[in-house]
Design an enzyme around this catalytic site. Structure first.
Site, mmCIF file in Angstrom:
data_model
loop_
_atom_site.group_PDB
_atom_site.id
_atom_site.type_symbol
_atom_site.label_atom_id
_atom_site.label_comp_id
_atom_site.label_asym_id
_atom_site.label_seq_id
_atom_site.Cartn_x
_atom_site.Cartn_y
_atom_site.Cartn_z
ATOM 1 N N ASP A 293 0.785 -1.241 -0.129
ATOM 2 C CA ASP A 293 0.091 -0.057 0.057
ATOM 3 C C ASP A 293 0.889 1.149 0.155
ATOM 4 O O ASP A 293 2.108 1.125 0.129
ATOM 5 C CB ASP A 293 -0.924 0.079 1.107
ATOM 6 C CG ASP A 293 -2.247 0.972 0.881
ATOM 7 O OD1 ASP A 293 -2.108 1.766 0.083
ATOM 8 O OD2 ASP A 293 -3.322 0.726 1.653
HETATM 9 C C1 NOJ Z 1 -4.023 4.019 -0.079
HETATM 10 C C2 NOJ Z 1 -5.040 3.237 0.065
HETATM 11 O O1 NOJ Z 1 -5.054 2.384 1.260
HETATM 12 C C3 NOJ Z 1 -5.305 1.981 -1.057
HETATM 13 O O2 NOJ Z 1 -6.416 1.250 -0.862
HETATM 14 C C4 NOJ Z 1 -5.048 2.783 -2.449
HETATM 15 O O3 NOJ Z 1 -5.467 1.620 -3.292
HETATM 16 C C5 NOJ Z 1 -3.969 3.538 -2.387
HETATM 17 N N1 NOJ Z 1 -3.728 4.479 -1.479
HETATM 18 C C6 NOJ Z 1 -3.581 3.842 -3.875
HETATM 19 O O4 NOJ Z 1 -4.413 5.308 -4.180
#
Ligand code: NOJ
Length: 761
Positions: A293
């Site tokens: 993430d």
């Molecule tokens: C953080 C989020 O937790 C995740 O769900 C997302 O896909 C990513 N950012 C990318 O934007």
């Protein structure tokens, strides 16, 4: 005749079998294609260590979706082969420009994979995932995801960070809106539907995009419902609940997973050898790749398991995170870790293989560019009907004292509340390229209808979503006073209070909306609440004041038309809750598959103190009941259904046979539409086990069927229960059916139904 029928059914089966078989195969075959493996190995041989590490980096370009830690001068970086992927590039001209650099100016011409959070639609915004799950309609969810893939791929997006398959049982957590709710069985069905929709028949199709099951794992169990918070749970709960939908996604052929921010029993999801290497790779044989993430590798430092970015790199990478999203950690430190032999070269090769495998499977090497002419510039009208259908089916009617549907011939309707005309809030969290301008609000739809049907519509905003001023209350009550029926459009704003970093410590109506509701209700006019929320709210004080409640979530671009059709009875509400609605926040966490405790308490009388030990020493609150306000699976319609008692094919069955995968229990019930309107029922199958080696949930969902029944029509519904439904996790990778008393309910929700019992011997 009978013979003819059996010949025909055999022929039909023969025709269908190869199709299902081939379809399941093509959907997963990218993982084991000799051609792809050959091309991956040939390319890998030519790559320098730096070029290999380059494939493991992902940077955001464009709108950031997290705290920025990225790098600049990306064009030079692409030329040097240092970028494997970008996220957040949505302009097809820009993606082509960057891709041309990769394909023409980098030494090995490895295409970039462009990823985006396409969560519930690309331009055509569908209901938020919690709403989509409330349809209990996997075919619909697959269709919706297919449309999202068609629209997104037209702009060069070949990878979506969806589905979010986190089980969520705490309504305080803002991200509960992004998943399918509290149940691992339903979550698995939905996970599979999303993956199939996004990835299509084959990943190589030009309208297919790689799906990404996230956030691996247990992110939804954040303590206190506070986003990014720690998680501590037993291996049983992890395997039987939180890992389950991920496994379903992997079985459906999902190409990627995203490792989570949270710790799991002390070890962050993005440095977790057990969940990533052991479970995902060794036990499940996952052959795609794992992306961290956003910044999660760098966050190993504040978590305290790494002292600096170099050790964060080693820990994240060795635990099985292949691609680093936005930490800029692998880029800076991985090659050096290989040189100092802290990370084996073979591990880097393996991670690169996984990423190249997906890029080849998507056909990116052969067709790296997007045809800019095909990009979606306006809301595609062909997809609007699906958006309306999905919204209609996502609404859950929680209460109705005979005021809905609004009768034809109504003279004056008052529409009151800050969500009645808020286009942006209809889109919900993560709206990709969704545009507020595409949204038709409830107010706009009712205005159109009032002209068609000849009633008067009076509108008053009343207050702001998080407002504190009551200056609009007088106008609101004046509007209510002149109406035959009042529609209150209340709830949460979707970008601040729901989704990522949208946790709430209170789950009531925000601002002074409760006061507005009470002032309007005091006019005595029949009032229906249309509730827009990304989570269950505590509605006890609300439901006692209004005659009807429709939970509408964030319904997407067709919010208004879908609501108007349901409110006026052109369509019937048919959604069912996939999360429990508590009576009060103090009950949280509350979900249908809890254990019984040694001192279960039912039917508590809270109006007087307990008079003796039998009443007092129970698992209970002294100031609140144990039962929820609206249970899992619940939802009313405009008709009524009656269930017969659940019937089973046998009184007992053999555990040996079940464990061998042979035995099966058949159960049936008759479901009848006893009302005067056609209606859709979601018939649910629950089981409970007693006498087992470990305490089991009071009820577990193990199946469901959606039926449409005409007035007076009755249908026999049948389910089979076998090893998959009954096996209990023992240890490691072992699951077993145990001798037990099995209780089975075929029921309209998790709190009703007449069960049958079977002995598993
Ligand atoms: C953080 C989020 O937790 C995740 O769900 C997302 O896909 C990513 N950012 C990318 O934007």
């Amino acid at each position: 005749m009978n013979n003819l029928r059996s010949v025909l059914s055999v022929l039909l089966l023969l025709c269908l079998l190869p199709i299902t078989f081939n379809s399941a195969q093509t959907r997963t075959q990218w993982q084991n294609s000799p051609d792809i493996e050959r091309r991956v190995e040939a390319l890998l041989k030519q790559m320098s260590l730096e070029e290999k590490v380059g494939q493991l980096n992902q940077y955001s370009y464009g709108m950031p979706t997290g705290p920025s830690t990225g790098r600049s001068a990306v064009e030079e970086a692409i030329k040097r082969g240092e970028v494997g992927s970008f996220l957040n590039v949505t302009d097809p001209a820009l993606s082509n420009k960057l891709q041309h650099i990769a394909m023409e100016q980098s030494r090995l011409k490895i295409p970039i994979i462009f990823g985006l959070d396409v969560i519930h639609g690309y331009r055509t915004t569908f209901p938020v995932p919690l709403g989509l799950a409330s349809t209990w309609d996997a075919n619909l969810v697959e269709r919706v995801s297919r449309i999202a893939a068609q629209e997104a791929t037209a702009s060069g997006i070949r990878w979506t960070f969806s589905p979010m398959v986190d089980i969520a049982r705490d309504p305080r957590w803002g991200r509960i809106v992004e998943g399918a709710g509290e149940d691992p069985y339903l979550g698995s069905i939905m996970a599979r539907a999303y993956v199939r929709g996004y990835q299509g028949e084959t990943l190589g199709g030009s309208q297919s995009m790689a799906a990404c099951a996230k956030h691996y794992v247990a992110y939804g169990a954040a303590e206190g419902g506070r986003d990014y918070n720690s998680v501590d749970m037993s291996e049983r709960q992890l395997r039987e609940v939180y890992l389950t939908p991920f496994r379903a996604a992997v079985n459906a052929g999902v190409a990627t997973l995203m490792s989570s921010f949270n710790t799991i029993n002390g070890v962050p999801g993005s440095a977790n050898d057990f969940t990533l290497n052991q479970v995902l790779r060794r036990e499940w044989n996952f052959r795609g790749f794992v992306v961290s993430d956003w910044g999660a590798v760098g966050e190993l430092i504040p978590h305290g398991v790494a002292n600096d970015l170099a050790s964060a790199t080693r820990k994240g990478f060795l635990a099985g995170v292949d691609m680093d999203m936005e930490s800029n950690a692998y880029f800076k430190h991985l090659a050096n870790a290989v040189k100092t032999r802290e990370v084996p070269q073979s591990a880097v090769d393996e991670a690169v293989r996984r990423i190249l495998r997906v890029k080849f499977a998507l056909g990116l090497f052969d067709k790296p560019y997007v045809d800019e002419k095909n990009a979606i510039a306006t809301l595609p009208s062909a997809n609007v009907a699906a958006a309306r259908e999905a919204a209609e089916k996502s609404f859950v009617l929680l209460k109705n004292e005979a005021i809905l549907p609004i009768r034809s011939g109504v003279r004056t309707v008052a529409l009151i509340g800050p969500l009645a005309d808020s286009r942006a809030d209809m889109l919900g969290a993560w709206s990709a390229q969704g545009k507020a301008d595409d949204v038709i609000t409830l107010r706009a739809a009712l205005e159109a209808r009032s002209k068609r049907d000849g009633f008067k519509l009076v509108y008053a905003k009343g207050t702001e979503i998080r407002g504190t001023s009551d200056s609009g209350f007088a106008e609101a009550t004046a509007a209510a006073s002149q109406a035959d029926v009042v529609l209150l459009a209340l709830g949460e704003d979707s970008s601040w209070m729901t989704g990522e970093a949208g946790s709430r410590a209170f789950i009531d109506l925000p601002g002074n909306q409760q006061q507005l509701l009470e002032r309007v209700a005091a006019t005595g006019k029949p009032t229906a609440l249309v509730l827009f929320s990304g989570r269950p709210l505590a509605l006890t004080q609300v439901s006692s004041k209004v005659q009807a409640i429709v939970e509408a979530w964030a319904p997407g671009v067709q919010a208004g038309p879908a609501l108007e059709r349901v409110l006026f009875g052109d369509a019937s509400p048919s959604g069912r809750l996939t999360v429990t609605f508590p009576r009060s926040l103090g009950q949280v966490p509350i979900f249908h598959s809890m254990l019984n405790t040694g001192r279960p308490a039912v039917g508590l009388d809270l109006t007087r103190p307990p008079t003796n030990g039998n009443e007092k020493f129970k698992s209970r609150y002294v100031d609140e009941q144990n039962v929820p306000l609206y249970p899992f699976g619940f939802g009313l319609t405009y008709t009524s259904f009656e269930y017969s008692a659940t019937q089973s094919s046998a009184q007992q069955t053999s555990v040996v046979e079940l464990n061998a995968g042979r035995g099966q229990v058949r159960v049936t019930a008759d479901v009848k539409n006893t009302g005067s309107r056609v209606g859709e029922e979601v018939v649910q199958l629950y089981i409970g086990l007693r006498g087992t080696s470990v305490a089991r949930p009071v009820r577990e969902l193990k199946g469901f069927q959606r039926l449409s029944l005409q007035p007076g029509e009755s249908r026999r519904v049948e389910f089979t229960i076998g090893r998959d439904e009954l096996a209990i996790w023992q240890s490691g990778t072992t699951y077993k059916v145990e001798p037990a008393e099995l209780t089975i309910w075929i029921a309209p929700n998790a709190e009703s139904g007449t069960p049958t019992k079977i002995m598993l011997k």
